[in-house]
Write a protein that holds these residues in place. Sequence first.
Motif, mmCIF file in Angstrom:
data_model
loop_
_atom_site.group_PDB
_atom_site.id
_atom_site.type_symbol
_atom_site.label_atom_id
_atom_site.label_comp_id
_atom_site.label_asym_id
_atom_site.label_seq_id
_atom_site.Cartn_x
_atom_site.Cartn_y
_atom_site.Cartn_z
ATOM 1 N N GLU A 1 16.567 70.773 8.799
ATOM 2 C CA GLU A 1 16.147 69.507 8.069
ATOM 3 C C GLU A 1 14.876 68.944 8.661
ATOM 4 N N VAL B 1 12.244 70.964 6.652
ATOM 5 C CA VAL B 1 12.277 70.499 5.119
ATOM 6 C C VAL B 1 11.779 69.188 4.838
ATOM 7 N N ARG C 1 8.430 71.953 1.268
ATOM 8 C CA ARG C 1 9.554 71.963 0.042
ATOM 9 C C ARG C 1 10.261 73.382 0.468
ATOM 10 N N LEU D 1 21.327 72.746 3.853
ATOM 11 C CA LEU D 1 21.602 71.179 4.342
ATOM 12 C C LEU D 1 23.363 71.058 4.427
ATOM 13 N N TYR E 1 26.736 71.766 6.077
ATOM 14 C CA TYR E 1 27.214 72.335 7.280
ATOM 15 C C TYR E 1 28.885 72.248 7.065
ATOM 16 N N LYS F 1 28.322 76.131 -8.096
ATOM 17 C CA LYS F 1 28.013 74.470 -8.207
ATOM 18 C C LYS F 1 26.641 74.130 -7.412
ATOM 19 N N MET G 1 23.703 72.341 -9.377
ATOM 20 C CA MET G 1 23.282 70.861 -8.933
ATOM 21 C C MET G 1 21.846 70.430 -8.849
ATOM 22 N N LYS G 2 21.736 69.114 -9.364
ATOM 23 C CA LYS G 2 20.447 68.506 -9.142
ATOM 24 C C LYS G 2 20.098 67.841 -7.765
ATOM 25 N N VAL G 3 18.839 68.097 -7.194
ATOM 26 C CA VAL G 3 18.566 67.887 -6.069
ATOM 27 C C VAL G 3 17.572 66.913 -6.129
#
Lengths: 304, 437
Positions: free
Chosen positions: B217, B220, B224, B418, B420, B431, B435-437
């Motif tokens: 984390e 990122v 990107r 991301l 855990y 999924k 998924m939209k991030v």
Amino acid sequence: MNILEANHISKSYAEHRALNDVSISIPKQSIFGLLGPNGAGKTTLIRIINQIIMADEGEVLINGEKLNPRHVEIIGYLPEERGLYKKMKVGEQLMYLAQLKGMSKSEAKTKIKKWLDKLSLTEWAGQKVEDLSKGMAQKIQFIATVIHEPQLLILDEPFSGFDPVNANLIKDEILELRDKGATIIFSTHRMESVEQLCEHIAMINKSEKILDGTKKEIKNSFRSDKYKVEYKGDFSGLGAEYELLDTKHLEDGFYEAIIQSKNGHNPNHLLSQLIAKTEVHSFVEVIPSVNDIFISIVEGGNKR
Amino acid sequence: MKQIFLVLKREYTTRVKKKSFLLATILIPLIFPAVIFGIVYLGTNDGDSSKEVYVLDESGYFQDSFSNTGYAYTFLSSSLDEAKEKFQEDDVYGLIHIPEIDLDDASKTRYSDFSFYSKTNPGNQAMKDFEGEIKRKLEAVKLDRSGLDPAVINSLKVSVSLSSFNLSESGEAKESNTDLSSAVGYVFGFLIYMFIFIYGSQIMQSVLDEKTSRIVEVIVSSVRPFQLMMGKVLGVGAVGVTQLLIWIVLMVTLFSVGITALGGSGMEAMSGQMPAGVDMTQNQEMAANIQGMLDTIPVAQIVVSFLFYFLGAYFLYGALYAAIGSAVDSMQDAQQFMLPIMLPIIVGIISLTFVLQDPHSTMAVTLSMIPFTSPIVMMARLPFGVPTWQLLLSMAFLVLGFIGTIWVAGRVYRVGILMYGAKVNWKTIAKWFTMKV
């Protein structure tokens, strides 16, 4: 001037709405507390500001400019889930992280040396992180967060995992950074841990912002005209303007009482009445803690 | 781009600086030929420790006629029971029992009455050796008795070997060599398989390490996720290419050093060791033959294609490995996702046997078009000559293939890193993909 403005941010994951129309503005050079229980949506908001994820709706402005990739260079982020490359040497690791934040090699070198000196870690620069004590690794983690002198420092649960000595050290460093012009966002569910540091507060519960403002304003608005009095010698009959909520017999004829003022007289009015009846040893207005305020709002919300 | 390069550089330098990399890079080119040499040596010199075998010959034909040097024969003249007893007591490999036989009366002779006794199960080769010995002797005796001239018999025997030619469209015939083509095809196909397997796992491990050490984390927030993933895939790939290049240089150097040594004083020493009849001229002939054989396969085309398929396969599978690494929390969890990804590679490797038998069958052509198997199968087909349009089409599919897997992997990766403690199965991965991030 606000360094950060988040306007009407919403974000959903599959079936779960993580943030619902949340807006906050954070003034430059302030310490801002983003408070709320676990799972309220704080980390989601922070990840949006860090451009790790994108908001479904709403926009984030940094220094009045729409969020863009260049902004990562002026933000320092200490995530709740944090760590370092265990097999990498301290110096190389800091160099890598600094370069990722857009620093040049020579610039980073000077800054790394400065920070390692400051936190007396210089002799460890050539060691691998796995050979460091946990406390030292935490300091390295902190250096990695601030090495590029970010204008905006975002700390997610900063004191969890830090031992008290390091926590204090970090607190001091943070205040110093603020004095030099940085803005700091604290995100935490342990509200008492940041209460004395924060000037501004926003509370998030169940994906929605439920409270926002300066700590002073908020506390003022949650004053309930209650006073805590310690006195020697029992008394009775304060009159209809005051209500004795609670009395406790301490020892040696000392008592403690919580008194509710009903008609908004100033404290002197109550004090003068008390002095006439008993021997006052302490007199203080009961100001709710941020935690109390949070609980009262959440419970009030539940009643609604 | 700068970010990808920084990630790439870190992945590359941390790996190349490791002692294990240095060891593997230097030792494998040395160990590999040593192992091959060792196997060949052991295989050809098995007879050094010649095994003792007792022979109980009741027919009387075989006295001192066993000649295979791999064994030391001792002839017994006792009864079968006594011979068995002696065999039990002594430390010998086996006991061959040849009963009385009447070669003149075919109806009385049962060749299956010969027996071999041993303490452990004898190997195939040993049985064949003994059967051969007995057969040769009996044939010789029978030939002798028949009164036929052995020279006539020999003159009746014919040995045939087909020479194969590739007839090009211009009518030019080029000699082809099926064995060599198969060997080359198999080696290249297998190299690609090994590379995917070794370096794919490294990418997965690297992604997993960043996740479990919780640094991802932090990273990122500066890079990107897609850049991080690509930097990783490219960095680990660069390590692989470096290793491969060092191996090639080392092996070529060793090879040429070896040849020069042989060409000089070594050559005379070697020809002295060679069996009578093999002299210098034949050595040169052999060298010319090898040269000629190499001319039958399209070397340049194979080298260029190898580099292409090598990298293409690596990107295709490397991205998938990265996606798996991002989805799981531990190596154990990764197992369930490994198999479906490894499956096409395994199919490719297994199909090599059939592809090499018929490199232009429908199955071979199809598998050499599908990006998941084409790097292995097309490399195996190339030495046999593949039409240019097929090669280009296959390459184009491979490029589309790896762009596709990188895209899919990138979408899973950005969410997975991301997450855990999530219970991950194919449904959750699907999924994350949408998924939209």
